[in-house]
Write a protein that holds these residues in place. Sequence first.
Motif: not given
Lengths: 276, 276
Positions: B117-136
Amino acid sequence: MNVVIVGMGIIGGSFAKAIKKYTNHTVIGINRSEAPLNEALAVGAIDKIGTELDLENADLIILCTFPNAAINFIKENAVYIKKHCVVTDAAGIKSKICPTMVKLARENNFIFVGSHPMAGKEKNGFGVSDADLFLGASYIIVPCEAPRYAVNVLYHLALQLGFGGIRITTPEEHDKMIAFTSQLPHALACAYVLSPSCPNHNGFSAGSYRDVSRVANINAQLWSELFLENKEPLLDELGTLIENLTQIKNSIELNDEDKLRNILKRGKAVKEALGE
Amino acid sequence: MNVVIVGMGIIGGSFAKAIKKYTNHTVIGINRSEAPLNEALAVGAIDKIGTELDLENADLIILCTFPNAAINFIKENAVYIKKHCVVTDAAGIKSKICPTMVKLARENNFIFVGSHPMAGKEKNGFGVSDADLFLGASYIIVPCEAPRYAVNVLYHLALQLGFGGIRITTPEEHDKMIAFTSQLPHALACAYVLSPSCPNHNGFSAGSYRDVSRVANINAQLWSELFLENKEPLLDELGTLIENLTQIKNSIELNDEDKLRNILKRGKAVKEALGE
């Protein structure tokens, strides 16, 4: 004030629109070709199309052309500029322009204050100019030898137009920092997209491709000129970047995971220290 | 389906949340440490905290750990996985993982389909996970030797979770493209911010600094591992980039404006041809 803007591209057009939107100054436009002037007049970005004679009543002249064209415009028209008029530019380099402009200013009794609005888009021309282009952007003022009141004219205008931060500095400091923050990313974007992999990136790319490649859609003539006129600082930055990339490459080649991880950790530490 | 997610970081957590939000599947979480599992259970991202025994009823296992940890997890737990269970990973490299996983799958009667999955953020961990991270975002499927129906399980799930484009490819093509689109920008971001100018950029920077430096806030351990496991393609890309930067540097050093402008024009042409 009577403000004359020379050059009706994205920057000149945005200054015109912003001054009309956020101040009560009169805006007069000058441009090499007529089409952008007619468009600017039609949309109310300027109050009139100007000639040399309008320079005689200008309180502020903002030069929004390529750097060399700005110098040539002043050389050709300095005799029309009224005494104590404040002249500024919008060029991305300062060490080469400022001494010439200061000399012209002294000879012709106007006042030159260099400046650099840190804003733009990937497209150029009056068509993409925007009254709100400068909202939140940095505005760098390079006073050279200008008196305080002339600097304040620009400082006050920048606040009115919505710039987010105003920095006053020397031509040398400006050019050194711009080599890193602006010129290097532009050089880098072009170097990056010239990889043979680039044309096939679709479906394999995410934010990091988009971000690094964004400014590759460059005005090649303008940026070649800017790069060559800021030769030494940009060569320093290119040398540092090539050296850092080579360190990363070498550590991968040698499977030196400790060294590689340390380089990446040092990069992360820089960003963290900046709170970014 | 019973979906077991191994690793409750940003990617595993986002898969859990997205599957709960957009499907009716049951989600079971497994993680080395307990805290993220408790948090995931509390916010409804998982239906239960799993053990090895849950692997016996899993229809789909999504490995969201570091690449080597994913392989070790399967080596240690392969005996628990039920026949024909589809196992996928989320790792940023494929050539090194796929052959090992395919061998383990054949020996233990489960089915491995690589994915990224080509997605991510600059921060890691469950705390920054997001149900909509993969949209698009792009979702890359690397079937290796998997049968069509197993590939379809992932394809269908990716559509449900809102991925914007799904690409099916080989491990080699995946790794070659990822070296360019993702690994190189991460190496580059670190190399860039290690310039001595970087700590002083504030007030002199705009979008191009922000964009190039963004991903320097890196997980140094993860990316060192990813870089070394994709050695040859990344060395190729680093070599190409260093060579292109050196061409730009040389043309500036020699004041060769024609050569410099041509390099920049070629970069612009690549972006334009891509419609970007």
